[in-house]
Design a protein around this motif. Structure first.
Motif, mmCIF file in Angstrom:
data_model
loop_
_atom_site.group_PDB
_atom_site.id
_atom_site.type_symbol
_atom_site.label_atom_id
_atom_site.label_comp_id
_atom_site.label_asym_id
_atom_site.label_seq_id
_atom_site.Cartn_x
_atom_site.Cartn_y
_atom_site.Cartn_z
ATOM 1 N N VAL A 103 0.766 -1.069 -0.127
ATOM 2 C CA VAL A 103 0.027 0.030 -0.015
ATOM 3 C C VAL A 103 0.798 1.372 0.011
ATOM 4 O O VAL A 103 1.833 1.446 0.885
ATOM 5 N N PHE A 104 0.804 2.332 -0.981
ATOM 6 C CA PHE A 104 1.440 3.360 -1.121
ATOM 7 C C PHE A 104 0.707 4.375 -0.638
ATOM 8 O O PHE A 104 -0.394 4.748 -0.732
ATOM 9 N N GLU A 105 1.586 5.664 -0.162
ATOM 10 C CA GLU A 105 0.930 6.633 0.484
ATOM 11 C C GLU A 105 1.931 7.897 -0.172
ATOM 12 O O GLU A 105 3.307 7.831 0.173
ATOM 13 N N GLU A 106 1.490 8.588 -0.892
ATOM 14 C CA GLU A 106 2.510 9.960 -1.296
ATOM 15 C C GLU A 106 2.357 11.002 -0.326
ATOM 16 O O GLU A 106 1.204 11.403 -0.112
ATOM 17 N N GLN A 107 3.439 11.875 0.003
ATOM 18 C CA GLN A 107 3.258 12.893 0.827
ATOM 19 C C GLN A 107 4.389 13.908 0.336
ATOM 20 O O GLN A 107 5.507 13.826 0.819
ATOM 21 N N GLY A 108 4.028 14.596 -0.648
ATOM 22 C CA GLY A 108 5.124 15.477 -1.359
ATOM 23 C C GLY A 108 6.051 14.556 -2.093
ATOM 24 O O GLY A 108 5.672 13.967 -2.900
ATOM 25 N N LYS A 109 7.632 14.902 -1.754
ATOM 26 C CA LYS A 109 8.586 14.135 -2.470
ATOM 27 C C LYS A 109 8.828 12.698 -1.715
ATOM 28 O O LYS A 109 9.595 12.115 -2.059
ATOM 29 N N ARG A 110 8.002 12.567 -0.529
ATOM 30 C CA ARG A 110 8.008 11.305 0.147
ATOM 31 C C ARG A 110 7.158 10.208 -0.306
ATOM 32 O O ARG A 110 5.918 10.534 -0.365
ATOM 33 N N LEU A 111 7.519 9.042 -0.370
ATOM 34 C CA LEU A 111 6.708 7.984 -0.668
ATOM 35 C C LEU A 111 7.046 7.073 0.291
ATOM 36 O O LEU A 111 7.701 6.541 0.521
ATOM 37 N N SER A 112 5.780 6.533 0.785
ATOM 38 C CA SER A 112 5.620 5.490 1.988
ATOM 39 C C SER A 112 4.986 4.228 1.432
ATOM 40 O O SER A 112 4.038 4.434 0.911
ATOM 41 N N VAL A 113 5.497 3.132 1.891
ATOM 42 C CA VAL A 113 4.926 1.806 1.294
ATOM 43 C C VAL A 113 4.929 1.046 2.640
ATOM 44 O O VAL A 113 5.875 1.024 3.325
#
Length: 136
Positions: free
Chosen positions: A107-117
């Motif tokens: 599951v991916f979550e984008e926060q500006g230039k940061r990508l959390s998986v």
């Protein structure tokens, strides 16, 4: 001509798995980066996953070429490309450990230039939910 004899070298032996006991790395707080006691089981596996995902593959000659993850090639790439490749490189890196059976549920979550998986790691000892952040 050699005789045709079939032998199973495992006959008479009991196959046991090696314990995963290792030193416990402390993370968080003022003692971050220190070693305190030992750990085993799922906690040891979580620590191994942390170390694999924070070691760039091929960079350090002390590690086998099978150890680490290949993230440097993803920096500056389009997010759609990073998402698909991140699944592949994480699976490839973690499945080198014989305690890990499967890696899925990305599951991916984008926060500006940061990508959390966030993803799940399935092992014989149980299931772990892991989170990793990368800069795109």
């Amino acid at each position: 001509m050699t005789p045709n004899v079939r032998m199973d070298l495992r006959d008479g032996f009991t196959i046991e798995s090696v314990p995963s006991k290792t030193y416990r790395l402390i993370s968080g707080g003022e003692k971050t980066g220190r070693i305190q006691g030992k750990t085993d089981g799922l906690d040891a596996l979580r620590q191994t996953i942390y170390c694999i995902l924070n070691t760039e593959r091929y960079r350090y000659p002390i590690y086998s070429w099978n150890y680490g993850v290949e993230l440097e090639g993803l920096f500056g790439r389009p997010v759609s490309y990073v998402k698909s490749e991140l699944k592949r490189v994480i699976r490839e890196a973690l499945l080198q450990d014989d305690r890990i059976d499967k890696v899925d549920g990305f599951v991916f979550e984008e926060q500006g230039k940061r990508l959390s998986v966030t993803f799940q790691v399935h092992s014989r000892q149980g299931i772990l939910e892991i989170k990793k952040e990368v800069m795109t």
